[in-house]
Design a protein around this motif. Structure first.
Motif, mmCIF file in Angstrom:
data_model
loop_
_atom_site.group_PDB
_atom_site.id
_atom_site.type_symbol
_atom_site.label_atom_id
_atom_site.label_comp_id
_atom_site.label_asym_id
_atom_site.label_seq_id
_atom_site.Cartn_x
_atom_site.Cartn_y
_atom_site.Cartn_z
ATOM 1 N N TYR A 32 0.829 -1.183 0.000
ATOM 2 C CA TYR A 32 0.000 0.000 0.000
ATOM 3 C C TYR A 32 0.873 1.247 0.000
ATOM 4 O O TYR A 32 1.858 1.338 0.713
ATOM 5 N N LYS A 33 0.501 2.212 -0.868
ATOM 6 C CA LYS A 33 1.338 3.387 -1.084
ATOM 7 C C LYS A 33 1.039 4.511 -0.091
ATOM 8 O O LYS A 33 0.176 4.411 0.758
ATOM 9 N N ASN A 34 1.791 5.606 -0.251
ATOM 10 C CA ASN A 34 1.597 6.821 0.538
ATOM 11 C C ASN A 34 1.700 6.528 2.033
ATOM 12 O O ASN A 34 0.849 6.874 2.827
ATOM 13 N N VAL A 35 2.774 5.825 2.416
ATOM 14 C CA VAL A 35 2.961 5.409 3.803
ATOM 15 C C VAL A 35 3.176 6.629 4.680
ATOM 16 O O VAL A 35 3.993 7.491 4.382
ATOM 17 N N GLN A 36 2.415 6.700 5.766
ATOM 18 C CA GLN A 36 2.532 7.808 6.700
ATOM 19 C C GLN A 36 2.675 7.278 8.112
ATOM 20 O O GLN A 36 2.766 6.082 8.338
ATOM 21 N N SER A 37 2.655 8.212 9.077
ATOM 22 C CA SER A 37 2.909 7.821 10.468
ATOM 23 C C SER A 37 1.863 6.880 11.020
ATOM 24 O O SER A 37 2.108 6.165 11.977
ATOM 25 N N GLY A 38 0.673 6.877 10.444
ATOM 26 C CA GLY A 38 -0.390 6.039 10.978
ATOM 27 C C GLY A 38 -0.375 4.636 10.418
ATOM 28 O O GLY A 38 -1.368 3.941 10.489
ATOM 29 N N ASN A 39 0.739 4.197 9.862
ATOM 30 C CA ASN A 39 0.786 2.890 9.224
ATOM 31 C C ASN A 39 1.201 1.790 10.182
ATOM 32 O O ASN A 39 1.838 2.029 11.203
ATOM 33 N N VAL A 40 0.823 0.579 9.829
ATOM 34 C CA VAL A 40 1.161 -0.585 10.629
ATOM 35 C C VAL A 40 1.838 -1.598 9.733
ATOM 36 O O VAL A 40 1.449 -1.785 8.586
ATOM 37 N N LYS A 41 2.837 -2.282 10.257
ATOM 38 C CA LYS A 41 3.548 -3.271 9.462
ATOM 39 C C LYS A 41 3.817 -4.496 10.322
ATOM 40 O O LYS A 41 4.236 -4.379 11.468
ATOM 41 N N GLY A 42 3.570 -5.681 9.758
ATOM 42 C CA GLY A 42 3.897 -6.907 10.457
ATOM 43 C C GLY A 42 5.402 -7.005 10.628
ATOM 44 O O GLY A 42 6.169 -6.569 9.772
ATOM 45 N N GLU A 43 5.851 -7.577 11.737
ATOM 46 C CA GLU A 43 7.274 -7.584 12.047
ATOM 47 C C GLU A 43 8.118 -8.190 10.942
ATOM 48 O O GLU A 43 9.155 -7.661 10.569
ATOM 49 N N SER A 44 7.708 -9.329 10.413
ATOM 50 C CA SER A 44 8.487 -9.955 9.353
ATOM 51 C C SER A 44 7.677 -10.085 8.079
ATOM 52 O O SER A 44 8.029 -10.823 7.181
ATOM 53 N N SER A 45 6.565 -9.327 8.021
ATOM 54 C CA SER A 45 5.713 -9.371 6.843
ATOM 55 C C SER A 45 6.064 -8.235 5.902
ATOM 56 O O SER A 45 6.450 -7.154 6.329
ATOM 57 N N ILE A 46 5.938 -8.462 4.583
ATOM 58 C CA ILE A 46 6.215 -7.402 3.621
ATOM 59 C C ILE A 46 5.010 -6.482 3.475
ATOM 60 O O ILE A 46 5.106 -5.449 2.859
ATOM 61 N N ALA A 64 -6.197 -9.315 5.813
ATOM 62 C CA ALA A 64 -5.139 -10.152 6.377
ATOM 63 C C ALA A 64 -5.654 -11.569 6.630
ATOM 64 O O ALA A 64 -4.962 -12.556 6.403
ATOM 65 N N VAL A 65 -6.905 -11.664 7.117
ATOM 66 C CA VAL A 65 -7.525 -12.977 7.333
ATOM 67 C C VAL A 65 -7.634 -13.722 6.001
ATOM 68 O O VAL A 65 -7.329 -14.914 5.911
ATOM 69 N N GLU A 66 -8.050 -13.003 4.956
ATOM 70 C CA GLU A 66 -8.162 -13.618 3.626
ATOM 71 C C GLU A 66 -6.841 -14.253 3.197
ATOM 72 O O GLU A 66 -6.806 -15.375 2.692
ATOM 73 N N GLY A 67 -5.735 -13.527 3.406
ATOM 74 C CA GLY A 67 -4.431 -14.026 2.974
ATOM 75 C C GLY A 67 -3.723 -14.853 4.022
ATOM 76 O O GLY A 67 -2.563 -15.228 3.819
ATOM 77 N N ASN A 68 -4.405 -15.150 5.147
ATOM 78 C CA ASN A 68 -3.776 -15.875 6.261
ATOM 79 C C ASN A 68 -2.486 -15.188 6.716
ATOM 80 O O ASN A 68 -1.505 -15.844 7.088
ATOM 81 N N ASN A 69 -2.479 -13.881 6.654
ATOM 82 C CA ASN A 69 -1.320 -13.086 7.087
ATOM 83 C C ASN A 69 -1.508 -12.736 8.564
ATOM 84 O O ASN A 69 -1.966 -11.655 8.925
ATOM 85 N N TRP A 70 -1.149 -13.672 9.421
ATOM 86 C CA TRP A 70 -1.441 -13.517 10.843
ATOM 87 C C TRP A 70 -0.527 -12.511 11.518
ATOM 88 O O TRP A 70 -0.872 -11.965 12.573
ATOM 89 N N GLU A 71 0.650 -12.242 10.941
ATOM 90 C CA GLU A 71 1.526 -11.218 11.518
ATOM 91 C C GLU A 71 0.870 -9.847 11.409
ATOM 92 O O GLU A 71 0.910 -9.043 12.341
ATOM 93 N N LEU A 72 0.269 -9.569 10.259
ATOM 94 C CA LEU A 72 -0.429 -8.298 10.088
ATOM 95 C C LEU A 72 -1.696 -8.258 10.933
ATOM 96 O O LEU A 72 -1.996 -7.254 11.588
ATOM 97 N N ALA A 73 -2.465 -9.351 10.925
ATOM 98 C CA ALA A 73 -3.699 -9.401 11.711
ATOM 99 C C ALA A 73 -3.405 -9.143 13.191
ATOM 100 O O ALA A 73 -4.162 -8.435 13.868
ATOM 101 N N ARG A 74 -2.298 -9.692 13.682
ATOM 102 C CA ARG A 74 -1.953 -9.561 15.101
ATOM 103 C C ARG A 74 -1.736 -8.111 15.508
ATOM 104 O O ARG A 74 -2.136 -7.704 16.605
ATOM 105 N N VAL A 75 -1.086 -7.305 14.625
ATOM 106 C CA VAL A 75 -0.800 -5.922 15.014
ATOM 107 C C VAL A 75 -1.989 -4.995 14.802
ATOM 108 O O VAL A 75 -1.938 -3.823 15.177
ATOM 109 N N LEU A 76 -3.077 -5.515 14.228
ATOM 110 C CA LEU A 76 -4.282 -4.707 14.044
ATOM 111 C C LEU A 76 -5.297 -4.924 15.168
ATOM 112 O O LEU A 76 -6.346 -4.295 15.183
ATOM 113 N N VAL A 77 -4.981 -5.827 16.099
ATOM 114 C CA VAL A 77 -5.861 -6.093 17.239
ATOM 115 C C VAL A 77 -5.062 -5.925 18.526
ATOM 116 O O VAL A 77 -3.829 -5.905 18.507
ATOM 117 N N THR A 78 -5.775 -5.816 19.638
ATOM 118 C CA THR A 78 -5.090 -5.712 20.928
ATOM 119 C C THR A 78 -4.504 -7.070 21.304
ATOM 120 O O THR A 78 -4.974 -8.113 20.845
#
Length: 275
Positions: A32-46, A64-78
């Motif tokens: 996703y483009k136009n990365v700003q301060s409000g962005n989130v990134k999985g620790e080892s995910s691209i 993230a659920v669709e792609g089974n990208n659990w690293e990203l899903a994890r940082v989007l929840v508490t």
């Protein structure tokens, strides 16, 4: 001969431009483009996503659920919600679904109602997760998502499926699938007899059987009140969506508990009038 040379030269220039365009595309960040301060990134995910609003958080969580990208899903929840989701096998469930249906795609979360307190940095949204499948399976569901702003990031604190709404959702899914035995199970005996005697059930069976253009009916919840043994669910029923015969009707559905199971006892909005 001269015209032919111009033609060859033109093709060569077009080819060069095409190669340069492809090179630029391959070297462009495919995330996703136009990365700003409000962005989130999985620790080892691209995958890196922009989440300026709570609506962004919910959308990217389900992607993230669709792609089974659990690293990203994890940082989007508490952390507490992530622990709960793992404890209930949420990730394994969706991995199994995706394995059986690789065509599954999350389309959008259709928000029907929401409230956010910007000062407190918390709120909720009620809506329907809309999924697409080449296999024709129905994965859509209504839910209420609660969020809290932690630092600069909106995070999901709870995903709640209301049992009375699930009953209504399952009722319309049963109609859509032509499963009238299941439909009967979700109604009180009194209301089933009323619909049967008035000809509603027979009319539904004939129309649903004749409808072969896709989804016959879908339900979107936008409000509910649930007590110990009684509930009301409000929302919109869309008959024959995305067709010329599409008709949207607002309904108020009354449910009661029988043997600790929610059953629909009355629907105000349709069947007392033409669909």
């Amino acid at each position: 001969m001269k015209g032919k040379s111009y033609c060859i030269l033109g093709l060569f220039i077009a080819l060069c431009l095409g190669i340069l365009g492809l090179f630029h595309f391959l070297n462009t960040d495919i995330n996703y483009k136009n990365v700003q301060s409000g962005n989130v990134k999985g620790e080892s995910s691209i995958i890196e996503v922009k989440i300026d609003t709570p609506f962004d958080t919910v959308f990217h969580f389900y992607k993230a659920v669709e792609g089974n990208n659990w690293e990203l899903a994890r940082v989007l929840v508490t952390p507490s919600l992530w622990e709960y989701l793992q404890g209930t096998g949420f990730d394994k469930k969706w991995e199994n679904i995706k394995r059986k249906d690789p065509s599954l795609r999350f389309m959008l979360f259709i928000v029907r109602n929401h409230f956010f307190d910007e000062e407190k940095g918390e709120g909720w949204m009620m809506g329907r997760a809309d999924w697409s499948s080449d296999m024709g399976k129905d994965y859509d569901f209504n839910s209420t998502v609660f969020l809290k702003k932690i630092g600069e990031t909106w995070k999901i604190t709870k995903i709640m499926s209301v049992s009375s709404i699930e009953t209504v959702d399952n009722f319309y899914k049963a109609i859509n699938e032509g499963n009238f035995l299941r439909m009967q199970e979700l109604l009180t005996r009194r209301y089933w007899i009323k619909l049967k005697s008035s000809g509603v059930i027979d009319a539904l069976q004939r129309e649903q059987f004749a409808f072969r253009k896709g989804v016959y009916v879908v339900f979107y919840a936008d409000d509910f009140v649930e007590k110990k043994n009684e509930a009301w669910v409000k929302g919109d029923v869309i008959w024959k969506p995305l067709t010329k015969q599409e008709k949207e009707i607002h309904v108020n559905i009354h449910l009661i508990k029988e043997n600790n199971v929610w059953k629909i006892d009355k629907i105000v909005g349709h069947w007392n009038e033409e669909k």
